[in-house]
Design a protein around this motif. Structure first.
Motif, PDB file in Angstrom:
ATOM      1  N   VAL A  87       0.848  -1.192   0.000  1.00  0.00           N
ATOM      2  CA  VAL A  87       0.000   0.000   0.000  1.00  0.00           C
ATOM      3  C   VAL A  87       0.885   1.244   0.000  1.00  0.00           C
ATOM      4  O   VAL A  87       1.803   1.356   0.813  1.00  0.00           O
ATOM      5  CB  VAL A  87      -0.919   0.025   1.252  1.00  0.00           C
ATOM      6  N   VAL A 109      15.071   6.000  -2.906  1.00  0.00           N
ATOM      7  CA  VAL A 109      14.156   5.159  -3.683  1.00  0.00           C
ATOM      8  C   VAL A 109      14.328   3.688  -3.280  1.00  0.00           C
ATOM      9  O   VAL A 109      13.366   2.924  -3.253  1.00  0.00           O
ATOM     10  CB  VAL A 109      14.385   5.354  -5.202  1.00  0.00           C
ATOM     11  N   ALA A 110      15.549   3.322  -2.930  1.00  0.00           N
ATOM     12  CA  ALA A 110      15.819   1.923  -2.553  1.00  0.00           C
ATOM     13  C   ALA A 110      15.387   1.609  -1.122  1.00  0.00           C
ATOM     14  O   ALA A 110      15.329   0.431  -0.740  1.00  0.00           O
ATOM     15  CB  ALA A 110      17.319   1.641  -2.699  1.00  0.00           C
ATOM     16  N   GLY A 112      12.525   1.603   0.599  1.00  0.00           N
ATOM     17  CA  GLY A 112      11.366   0.721   0.781  1.00  0.00           C
ATOM     18  C   GLY A 112      11.678  -0.720   0.394  1.00  0.00           C
ATOM     19  O   GLY A 112      11.524  -1.643   1.211  1.00  0.00           O
ATOM     20  N   LEU A 116      11.889  -4.331   2.617  1.00  0.00           N
ATOM     21  CA  LEU A 116      11.132  -5.547   2.304  1.00  0.00           C
ATOM     22  C   LEU A 116      12.056  -6.744   2.062  1.00  0.00           C
ATOM     23  O   LEU A 116      11.606  -7.807   1.660  1.00  0.00           O
ATOM     24  CB  LEU A 116      10.249  -5.310   1.069  1.00  0.00           C
ATOM     25  N   TRP A 118      14.319  -7.260  -0.197  1.00  0.00           N
ATOM     26  CA  TRP A 118      14.560  -7.714  -1.565  1.00  0.00           C
ATOM     27  C   TRP A 118      16.067  -7.898  -1.761  1.00  0.00           C
ATOM     28  O   TRP A 118      16.872  -7.173  -1.148  1.00  0.00           O
ATOM     29  CB  TRP A 118      14.064  -6.677  -2.571  1.00  0.00           C
ATOM     30  N   ILE A 123      16.567  -4.800  -6.180  1.00  0.00           N
ATOM     31  CA  ILE A 123      16.412  -3.407  -5.741  1.00  0.00           C
ATOM     32  C   ILE A 123      16.969  -2.457  -6.796  1.00  0.00           C
ATOM     33  O   ILE A 123      16.323  -1.474  -7.165  1.00  0.00           O
ATOM     34  CB  ILE A 123      17.117  -3.174  -4.373  1.00  0.00           C
ATOM     35  N   SER A 159       9.851   6.389  -4.906  1.00  0.00           N
ATOM     36  CA  SER A 159      10.162   5.557  -3.741  1.00  0.00           C
ATOM     37  C   SER A 159       9.061   4.534  -3.492  1.00  0.00           C
ATOM     38  O   SER A 159       9.330   3.422  -3.041  1.00  0.00           O
ATOM     39  CB  SER A 159      10.320   6.417  -2.489  1.00  0.00           C
ATOM     40  N   LEU A 160       7.819   4.932  -3.747  1.00  0.00           N
ATOM     41  CA  LEU A 160       6.710   4.006  -3.516  1.00  0.00           C
ATOM     42  C   LEU A 160       6.451   3.140  -4.741  1.00  0.00           C
ATOM     43  O   LEU A 160       6.089   1.973  -4.616  1.00  0.00           O
ATOM     44  CB  LEU A 160       5.458   4.791  -3.101  1.00  0.00           C
ATOM     45  N   PHE A 163       8.303  -0.421  -5.107  1.00  0.00           N
ATOM     46  CA  PHE A 163       7.843  -1.739  -4.650  1.00  0.00           C
ATOM     47  C   PHE A 163       6.476  -2.116  -5.201  1.00  0.00           C
ATOM     48  O   PHE A 163       5.805  -3.001  -4.667  1.00  0.00           O
ATOM     49  CB  PHE A 163       7.934  -1.903  -3.121  1.00  0.00           C
TER      50      PHE A 163
ATOM     51  N   VAL B 184       4.837   3.388   5.927  1.00  0.00           N
ATOM     52  CA  VAL B 184       4.381   3.163   4.552  1.00  0.00           C
ATOM     53  C   VAL B 184       5.487   2.564   3.703  1.00  0.00           C
ATOM     54  O   VAL B 184       5.234   1.799   2.776  1.00  0.00           O
ATOM     55  CB  VAL B 184       3.887   4.507   3.958  1.00  0.00           C
ATOM     56  N   ARG B 185       6.738   2.871   4.054  1.00  0.00           N
ATOM     57  CA  ARG B 185       7.873   2.358   3.273  1.00  0.00           C
ATOM     58  C   ARG B 185       8.388   1.035   3.841  1.00  0.00           C
ATOM     59  O   ARG B 185       9.488   0.595   3.505  1.00  0.00           O
ATOM     60  CB  ARG B 185       8.997   3.396   3.262  1.00  0.00           C
ATOM     61  N   GLY B 186       7.601   0.417   4.714  1.00  0.00           N
ATOM     62  CA  GLY B 186       7.933  -0.923   5.182  1.00  0.00           C
ATOM     63  C   GLY B 186       9.019  -0.983   6.239  1.00  0.00           C
ATOM     64  O   GLY B 186       9.570  -2.049   6.517  1.00  0.00           O
ATOM     65  N   ALA B 192      14.390  -7.457   9.678  1.00  0.00           N
ATOM     66  CA  ALA B 192      15.681  -7.017   9.132  1.00  0.00           C
ATOM     67  C   ALA B 192      15.471  -6.404   7.756  1.00  0.00           C
ATOM     68  O   ALA B 192      14.399  -6.501   7.172  1.00  0.00           O
ATOM     69  CB  ALA B 192      16.601  -8.225   9.035  1.00  0.00           C
ATOM     70  N   ARG B 193      16.488  -5.706   7.250  1.00  0.00           N
ATOM     71  CA  ARG B 193      16.406  -5.136   5.910  1.00  0.00           C
ATOM     72  C   ARG B 193      17.673  -5.500   5.135  1.00  0.00           C
ATOM     73  O   ARG B 193      18.678  -5.908   5.730  1.00  0.00           O
ATOM     74  CB  ARG B 193      16.197  -3.621   5.964  1.00  0.00           C
ATOM     75  N   THR B 194      17.597  -5.312   3.830  1.00  0.00           N
ATOM     76  CA  THR B 194      18.751  -5.619   2.995  1.00  0.00           C
ATOM     77  C   THR B 194      19.767  -4.486   3.085  1.00  0.00           C
ATOM     78  O   THR B 194      19.419  -3.341   2.782  1.00  0.00           O
ATOM     79  CB  THR B 194      18.316  -5.753   1.525  1.00  0.00           C
ATOM     80  N   LEU B 196      22.255  -2.156   1.576  1.00  0.00           N
ATOM     81  CA  LEU B 196      22.454  -1.818   0.164  1.00  0.00           C
ATOM     82  C   LEU B 196      23.932  -1.854  -0.214  1.00  0.00           C
ATOM     83  O   LEU B 196      24.297  -2.285  -1.287  1.00  0.00           O
ATOM     84  CB  LEU B 196      21.864  -0.437  -0.126  1.00  0.00           C
TER      85      LEU B 196
END
Lengths: 281, 225
Positions: A87, A109-110, A112, A116, A118, A123, A159-160, A163, B184-186, B192-194, B196
């Motif tokens: 959402v 941008v990365a 979000g 998740l 990814w 990404i 950014s949204l 995903f 909203v951006r999770g 955990a997160r990736t 970068l």
């Protein structure tokens, strides 16, 4: 299954007697653009916050009724976990939509997709795709805080978009954009509808939304007073009686009627130049 | 080659400990000199000056208290305390000026550390520049509405209210907005997160960390044994 479902939702802000939303029921199927229209304080922003599960958690107040997004309850912890990354909610002030932790637009941008979990390669591809669609490739190395308001707003959209959300909830989300930026975002929203996303937009620009929206919901003091195609509302007196008015051409026709009283000018007013020429020639 | 984001935190911690463990007044004064030299060598000369400016009123107070007024502990005590403050202030400002939030988050992600705690550190260190930007915007807005900043001390004091009140209220309101944007951006949810671009611990990081640890241990041994 509808992507967005609200059933008899009533919302009150703390310390305010009048409800911001009064028994609102609304369903928005996938692949639809639903436009929330109303005067300031009509409840469009509150409806979006409640639908996103952000109100009352972040705003205070109380809510009754049933809210479902993609079948999950955004007001319950399990529902929020299920909706993570599905959402997109965007408000009017881009500064407040940025993460505040990214050193570059690329990282913003990365942000979000990284949350998740990814893989990095996915990404990278998602960031490049989103940046390309928003026309911000040249900004990827810049600091987000150093951008103009319009650039920041594009970055927020990218950014949204990165995903690929199934539901977009947009609250005056193009207010910081210039004409070119608005055209880019309008095109993006159209493409997202084609992809099958459900889009709920609170916006003031009746001329733009006439062409973009499949459906308009007119809100007045928290209550729904119209739900149907934009063409059936924007040339009717109801748009002025219970809302901010119709399109600019319809407003012109209405003003002419008030001055001349000619039957040819009676409602429904023409909505655009083509209709006005056909009717008044 | 940049340091690993954790290394500057360890160095600031070590500076704080050494400032009080080293024999006064020579120890703290030498520490201050080393920290200032490190700042100059790494291209942060302005940070040394900013820290000196920041601690100038405290230096004046310490000199007055210990070296000028009767009953003070003398010039050595003033130099020791001033140097401690100077060393810690310079090291802390170096940390803030060189801080990169995204690298720190990546480092935390790579180590499986709590992201909420990492974000708390990031938002704390980023608060100063953000507040400065907001204050400048509010100042411009209030000036456009006719607020006069100059004049007498009383006038300047009065002008503080329309500047600070919107700043404080705006900051409080921003907390919720930022929390919404992050959700909203999770972000969060204990997951955990990736990372970068996870920063690596280089030989220089290891050397600095060991040097700091050994210096603290040696100073503590000298002090307490």
């Amino acid at each position: 299954m509808s992507a967005v479902e609200l059933e008899e939702v009533t919302f009150r802000y703390a310390g305010v007697d009048a409800p911001a939303l009064a028994g609102v029921s609304l369903t928005v199927p996938e692949g639809t653009i639903c436009w929330l229209y109303g005067s300031p304080g009509a409840g469009a922003s509150t409806l979006l916050l409640a639908a996103a599960g952000l109100a009352p958690r972040f705003t205070g107040g109380s809510i009754t009724g049933r809210v479902r997004l993609l079948g999950a309850d955004p007001h319950a912890a399990e529902g929020r976990a299920a909706l993570r990354g599905r959402v997109a909610y965007i408000g009017a002030v881009p500064d407040l939509q940025l993460s505040g932790v990214a050193g570059t637009v690329w990282e913003e941008v990365a942000f979000g997709p990284a949350n998740l979990r990814w893989p990095v390669e996915r990404i990278r591809a998602a960031v490049e795709d989103a940046a390309g669609r928003l026309g911000i490739e040249h900004l990827l190395g810049r600091r987000p805080s150093a951008l103009s308001g319009g650039e920041k707003q594009r970055v927020v959209f990218a950014s949204l978009l990165a995903f690929a959300p199934s539901v977009w909830l947009l609250d005056e989300a193009d207010s910081a954009l210039d004409a070119e930026g608005r055209a880019v975002v309008a095109s993006l929203i159209g493409a997202e509808r084609e992809r099958g996303a459900a889009i709920v937009v609170a916006a003031e620009d009746a001329d733009a939304m006439l062409a973009a929206a499949d459906r308009v919901v007119l809100l007045d003091r928290g209550a729904m007073v119209f739900d149907g195609p934009p063409r059936e509302l924007l040339g009717r007196e109801l748009a002025w009686e219970r809302g901010p008015g119709g399109t600019s051409i319809a407003s012109l026709g209405r003003a002419a009627l008030a001055r001349c009283g000619s039957v040819r000018l009676a409602e429904p007013y023409p909505l655009d130049v083509r209709e006005a020429v056909a009717r008044w020639r | 080659m940049k340091l690993h984001p954790y290394t500057p935190f360890l160095l600031v911690l070590a500076t704080g400990l050494l400032a009080f463990l080293l024999p006064a007044p020579a120890g703290p004064a030498a520490l201050y000199a080393v920290v200032a030299a490190a700042a100059v060598v790494t291209g942060m000369t302005r940070t040394v000056l900013a820290a000196a400016l920041l601690t100038l009123p405290l230096w004046a107070f310490l000199l007055l208290l210990h070296a000028i007024l009767p009953g003070g502990e003398g010039l050595a005590a003033a130099i020791a305390q001033g140097s401690r403050l100077g060393a810690v202030a310079t090291a802390s400002l170096m940390l803030i000026r060189g801080f990169e939030p995204s690298r720190f988050l990546d480092a935390a992600s790579a180590r499986g550390a709590s992201l909420s705690a990492a974000y708390l550190v990031v938002s704390t260190l980023e608060a100063a520049p953000r507040l400065r930007r907001q204050a400048a915007a509010i100042l411009e807005a209030q000036r456009a509405r006719g607020l006069r900043i100059g004049g007498s001390a009383a006038g300047r004091l009065r002008a503080l209210v329309p500047l600070t009140l919107p700043l404080v209220l705006g900051t409080l309101a921003e907390v919720d907005d930022r929390a919404m944007a992050l959700e909203v951006r999770g972000f969060g949810g204990g997951q955990a997160r990736t990372p970068l671009d996870p920063p690596s611990v280089t030989a220089r990081d290891r050397m600095l960390r060991w040097a700091a640890l050994l210096a603290v241990m040696a100073s503590a041994a000298w002090r307490f044994l």
